[in-house]
Design a protein around this motif. Sequence first.
Motif, PDB file in Angstrom:
ATOM      1  N   SER A  49      -4.363   2.815   0.719  1.00 23.44           N
ATOM      2  CA  SER A  49      -4.476   2.286   2.077  1.00 23.44           C
ATOM      3  C   SER A  49      -4.301   0.771   2.077  1.00 23.44           C
ATOM      4  CB  SER A  49      -5.846   2.641   2.672  1.00 23.44           C
ATOM      5  OG  SER A  49      -6.867   1.950   1.984  1.00 23.44           O
ATOM      6  N   ALA A  50      -3.908   0.250   3.227  1.00 18.98           N
ATOM      7  CA  ALA A  50      -3.795  -1.209   3.373  1.00 18.98           C
ATOM      8  C   ALA A  50      -5.158  -1.871   3.188  1.00 18.98           C
ATOM      9  CB  ALA A  50      -3.208  -1.558   4.740  1.00 18.98           C
ATOM     10  N   GLN A  51      -6.231  -1.156   3.558  1.00 17.80           N
ATOM     11  CA  GLN A  51      -7.578  -1.707   3.385  1.00 17.80           C
ATOM     12  C   GLN A  51      -7.908  -1.885   1.906  1.00 17.80           C
ATOM     13  OE1 GLN A  51      -6.779   0.790   5.413  1.00 17.80           O
ATOM     14  NE2 GLN A  51      -7.213  -0.107   7.433  1.00 17.80           N
ATOM     15  N   ALA A  52      -7.422  -0.954   1.067  1.00 19.78           N
ATOM     16  CA  ALA A  52      -7.654  -1.081  -0.379  1.00 19.78           C
ATOM     17  C   ALA A  52      -6.994  -2.339  -0.924  1.00 19.78           C
ATOM     18  CB  ALA A  52      -7.125   0.153  -1.105  1.00 19.78           C
ATOM     19  N   VAL A  53      -5.738  -2.598  -0.494  1.00 22.94           N
ATOM     20  CA  VAL A  53      -5.036  -3.805  -0.941  1.00 22.94           C
ATOM     21  C   VAL A  53      -5.771  -5.050  -0.465  1.00 22.94           C
ATOM     22  CG1 VAL A  53      -2.879  -5.107  -0.776  1.00 22.94           C
ATOM     23  CG2 VAL A  53      -2.811  -2.608  -1.013  1.00 22.94           C
ATOM     24  N   SER A  54      -6.252  -5.020   0.783  1.00 23.27           N
ATOM     25  CA  SER A  54      -6.998  -6.159   1.328  1.00 23.27           C
ATOM     26  C   SER A  54      -8.253  -6.447   0.499  1.00 23.27           C
ATOM     27  CB  SER A  54      -7.378  -5.882   2.786  1.00 23.27           C
ATOM     28  OG  SER A  54      -8.161  -6.926   3.311  1.00 23.27           O
ATOM     29  N   LYS A  55      -8.943  -5.390   0.074  1.00 21.81           N
ATOM     30  CA  LYS A  55     -10.151  -5.571  -0.733  1.00 21.81           C
ATOM     31  C   LYS A  55      -9.828  -6.127  -2.113  1.00 21.81           C
ATOM     32  CE  LYS A  55     -12.971  -2.082   1.621  1.00 21.81           C
ATOM     33  NZ  LYS A  55     -13.657  -0.769   1.508  1.00 21.81           N
ATOM     34  N   TRP A  56      -8.686  -5.717  -2.708  1.00 17.18           N
ATOM     35  CA  TRP A  56      -8.294  -6.302  -3.996  1.00 17.18           C
ATOM     36  C   TRP A  56      -8.065  -7.800  -3.839  1.00 17.18           C
ATOM     37  CZ3 TRP A  56      -3.641  -2.494  -4.979  1.00 17.18           C
ATOM     38  CH2 TRP A  56      -4.134  -1.197  -5.173  1.00 17.18           C
ATOM     39  N   GLU A  57      -7.310  -8.158  -2.801  1.00 20.81           N
ATOM     40  CA  GLU A  57      -6.913  -9.560  -2.647  1.00 20.81           C
ATOM     41  C   GLU A  57      -8.088 -10.462  -2.283  1.00 20.81           C
ATOM     42  OE1 GLU A  57      -3.547  -9.872  -0.058  1.00 20.81           O
ATOM     43  OE2 GLU A  57      -2.271  -8.632  -1.346  1.00 20.81           O
ATOM     44  N   PRO A 110      -8.213  -2.842  -8.583  1.00 22.09           N
ATOM     45  CA  PRO A 110      -7.432  -1.606  -8.680  1.00 22.09           C
ATOM     46  C   PRO A 110      -7.859  -0.793  -9.902  1.00 22.09           C
ATOM     47  CG  PRO A 110      -6.008  -3.553  -8.454  1.00 22.09           C
ATOM     48  CD  PRO A 110      -7.379  -4.050  -8.745  1.00 22.09           C
ATOM     49  N   ASP A 111      -7.654   0.520  -9.843  1.00 20.06           N
ATOM     50  CA  ASP A 111      -7.844   1.355 -11.026  1.00 20.06           C
ATOM     51  C   ASP A 111      -6.809   0.984 -12.083  1.00 20.06           C
ATOM     52  OD1 ASP A 111      -9.871   2.672  -9.721  1.00 20.06           O
ATOM     53  OD2 ASP A 111      -8.556   4.274  -8.967  1.00 20.06           O
ATOM     54  N   ILE A 112      -7.056   1.372 -13.322  1.00 22.76           N
ATOM     55  CA  ILE A 112      -6.176   0.967 -14.418  1.00 22.76           C
ATOM     56  C   ILE A 112      -4.757   1.481 -14.217  1.00 22.76           C
ATOM     57  CG2 ILE A 112      -6.839   2.956 -15.815  1.00 22.76           C
ATOM     58  CD1 ILE A 112      -5.834  -0.608 -17.018  1.00 22.76           C
ATOM     59  N   ASP A 113      -4.599   2.711 -13.658  1.00 19.59           N
ATOM     60  CA  ASP A 113      -3.242   3.221 -13.440  1.00 19.59           C
ATOM     61  C   ASP A 113      -2.517   2.412 -12.367  1.00 19.59           C
ATOM     62  OD1 ASP A 113      -5.031   4.230 -11.569  1.00 19.59           O
ATOM     63  OD2 ASP A 113      -3.824   6.015 -11.175  1.00 19.59           O
ATOM     64  N   LEU A 114      -3.281   1.882 -11.403  1.00 19.89           N
ATOM     65  CA  LEU A 114      -2.668   1.039 -10.376  1.00 19.89           C
ATOM     66  C   LEU A 114      -2.315  -0.332 -10.930  1.00 19.89           C
ATOM     67  CD1 LEU A 114      -4.818   2.031  -7.274  1.00 19.89           C
ATOM     68  CD2 LEU A 114      -2.420   2.596  -7.707  1.00 19.89           C
ATOM     69  N   PHE A 115      -3.108  -0.833 -11.886  1.00 20.74           N
ATOM     70  CA  PHE A 115      -2.726  -2.073 -12.571  1.00 20.74           C
ATOM     71  C   PHE A 115      -1.381  -1.891 -13.269  1.00 20.74           C
ATOM     72  CE2 PHE A 115      -7.060  -4.107 -12.552  1.00 20.74           C
ATOM     73  CZ  PHE A 115      -6.628  -5.338 -12.091  1.00 20.74           C
ATOM     74  N   CYS A 116      -1.182  -0.725 -13.864  1.00 24.09           N
ATOM     75  CA  CYS A 116       0.104  -0.438 -14.523  1.00 24.09           C
ATOM     76  C   CYS A 116       1.243  -0.452 -13.503  1.00 24.09           C
ATOM     77  CB  CYS A 116       0.050   0.918 -15.226  1.00 24.09           C
ATOM     78  SG  CYS A 116      -1.062   0.984 -16.651  1.00 24.09           S
ATOM     79  N   GLU A 117       0.989   0.165 -12.331  1.00 27.62           N
ATOM     80  CA  GLU A 117       2.004   0.187 -11.282  1.00 27.62           C
ATOM     81  C   GLU A 117       2.315  -1.231 -10.790  1.00 27.62           C
ATOM     82  OE1 GLU A 117       3.786   2.655  -9.762  1.00 27.62           O
ATOM     83  OE2 GLU A 117       3.072   4.047 -11.285  1.00 27.62           O
ATOM     84  N   LEU A 118       1.265  -2.047 -10.615  1.00 28.03           N
ATOM     85  CA  LEU A 118       1.465  -3.427 -10.161  1.00 28.03           C
ATOM     86  C   LEU A 118       2.279  -4.216 -11.177  1.00 28.03           C
ATOM     87  CD1 LEU A 118      -2.122  -4.150  -8.784  1.00 28.03           C
ATOM     88  CD2 LEU A 118      -0.021  -4.197  -7.418  1.00 28.03           C
ATOM     89  N   ALA A 147       0.830  -1.212   0.000  1.00 30.73           N
ATOM     90  CA  ALA A 147       0.000   0.000   0.000  1.00 30.73           C
ATOM     91  C   ALA A 147       0.858   1.253   0.000  1.00 30.73           C
ATOM     92  CB  ALA A 147      -0.933  -0.024   1.217  1.00 30.73           C
ATOM     93  N   GLU A 148       1.946   1.254   0.794  1.00 33.43           N
ATOM     94  CA  GLU A 148       2.836   2.415   0.842  1.00 33.43           C
ATOM     95  C   GLU A 148       3.507   2.649  -0.507  1.00 33.43           C
ATOM     96  OE1 GLU A 148       5.547   1.735   4.018  1.00 33.43           O
ATOM     97  OE2 GLU A 148       4.075   2.146   5.593  1.00 33.43           O
ATOM     98  N   ARG A 149       3.887   1.565  -1.191  1.00 28.89           N
ATOM     99  CA  ARG A 149       4.521   1.705  -2.507  1.00 28.89           C
ATOM    100  C   ARG A 149       3.567   2.328  -3.520  1.00 28.89           C
ATOM    101  NH1 ARG A 149       8.895  -1.614  -4.093  1.00 28.89           N
ATOM    102  NH2 ARG A 149      10.341  -1.799  -2.351  1.00 28.89           N
ATOM    103  N   LEU A 150       2.281   1.993  -3.410  1.00 31.40           N
ATOM    104  CA  LEU A 150       1.294   2.429  -4.398  1.00 31.40           C
ATOM    105  C   LEU A 150       0.568   3.706  -3.985  1.00 31.40           C
ATOM    106  CD1 LEU A 150      -0.288  -1.041  -5.295  1.00 31.40           C
ATOM    107  CD2 LEU A 150       1.471   0.209  -6.567  1.00 31.40           C
ATOM    108  N   GLY A 151       0.772   4.144  -2.738  1.00 29.53           N
ATOM    109  CA  GLY A 151       0.088   5.346  -2.271  1.00 29.53           C
ATOM    110  C   GLY A 151      -1.394   5.140  -2.002  1.00 29.53           C
TER     111      GLY A 151
END
Length: 466
Positions: free
Chosen positions: A32-40, A46-54, A26-30
């Motif tokens: 929250s940890a809750q957002a990462v938990s919901k993805w998993e 994730p938004d498309i720009d976050l997919f690019c970051e991943l 979450a810190e790397r992507l800017g």
Amino acid sequence: MIDREQIGIRIAALRKKAGMSQTALAERLGVSAQAVSKWESGRNLPDIDLFCELAWLFDMTIDSIVEGDLAFTQKSGGNKLPPSVSALIPEAERRRLLLSFAPYCSDTELYNIAREIADGNLELSLAAGIRRKKEMIEKTVSIPAGVLGESTLRETVPYFSRALGEMMGNTEPGLRRIAGLMRCPECGEKLLLKNVEEDKSYFECKNKHRYYVTDGVVYFGTREIQGDMWSLFLKNYQDYLLQHYYPGNPRYQMGTVPCLEVRWQAIRKLRPRIILDVACGTCNGIVYDLQRINWPCLVILTDLSYRVLKYNKRYFSEEKVNPYVDIVCLACDCARLPIEDGCIDMVVSYGGFESMNSKMLDGFREGYRVLKPGGHAVYDICVVGDHNSENTRKWERLYSTLDQTYFTYKKLFDIEEWKEVCRQTGYLSTQTKEIYGELPAPEDEVFPFENEVLQWMGEYVCVSEK
């Protein structure tokens, strides 16, 4: 149709392979940890720009994360098992099964699964249902997972991995392993791990004393000594990293064989399964050992400072990952450890006992208490050369002029006096090795050091057996 659950499984797998917690990702992507938990968990994407970051972060294409194609299994899983896993599973069929899990599990999780299988505590199978309509007969056939074909395995392993995560606990393996060793520092009752969900776990005793796991650290509410907040010299994590890259005081590298290597040789010979580091600080000592351990090992880092332990946890999760080692951080009073009697194989201290200042001997006795019978303490100790020599007497006189807040302990020991301390503590034997001797005293009457005030003393490495 996009399968959110499968995408979540793949994001979790890539994160674990990278040795990152949900908070670290979450810190790397800017976010929250809750957002990462919901993805998993498949609740959100994730938004498309976050997919690019991943994709950039994990060296993957977006398609391989979304679709789970061959590129995902090849890049994230590799073509061989970690040595610690291979050593447990000699059978080709089981190794093939574990290799199929590799894209979805961290090396530590793979090891835990392999250990459960090797011990006979875990069997994996598919349930196939058969129903004969006219007679209303139903039957379930259990198919061992090991006999499944490659394509079937690829399709079913993500579900196996998620079910295993739920069965064995989603929290870090180290926290599960330490759960049976913990006791409440307030009432002495056994502490149990509760709510085993990442970033929401806590330990609780039957009297409802509760201690949360925050940023990977079990926090017992300790504070550094007022007026001596040593950790504040680290402004942020980048300052912490500089401490590990900085070569340090050359005084501590003296000796025909450096202190770090002497300690490591003692640890390597004994091969402990559970190591407790007392007052670990920034881990500049134990990092030497953690890079070399090649057997399954739980390492417990203890210190007053939650802040420094948080950085330690991140450092060993991102910079110095060792698949053989599970690391747990306890922010606690090291003179009153939240650990049961007689459950630790080895206690180590890299200047940690002395860093406890007036509580040094209390911390030393606590280390003895938590050791198993036959366990060992491996540590370095600063000693004077000879109380009767002119050189030592001058150093002792200059040292006594310091403000008492600098004092590690009121009495300065020579090595024979320290051996007597070990004997009185209860140790059966203490082996010692001199690393370097006492420095020549200065010609004037001014104590020459403002920091690291014990560096004038000689250093020994000790191995004490309970």
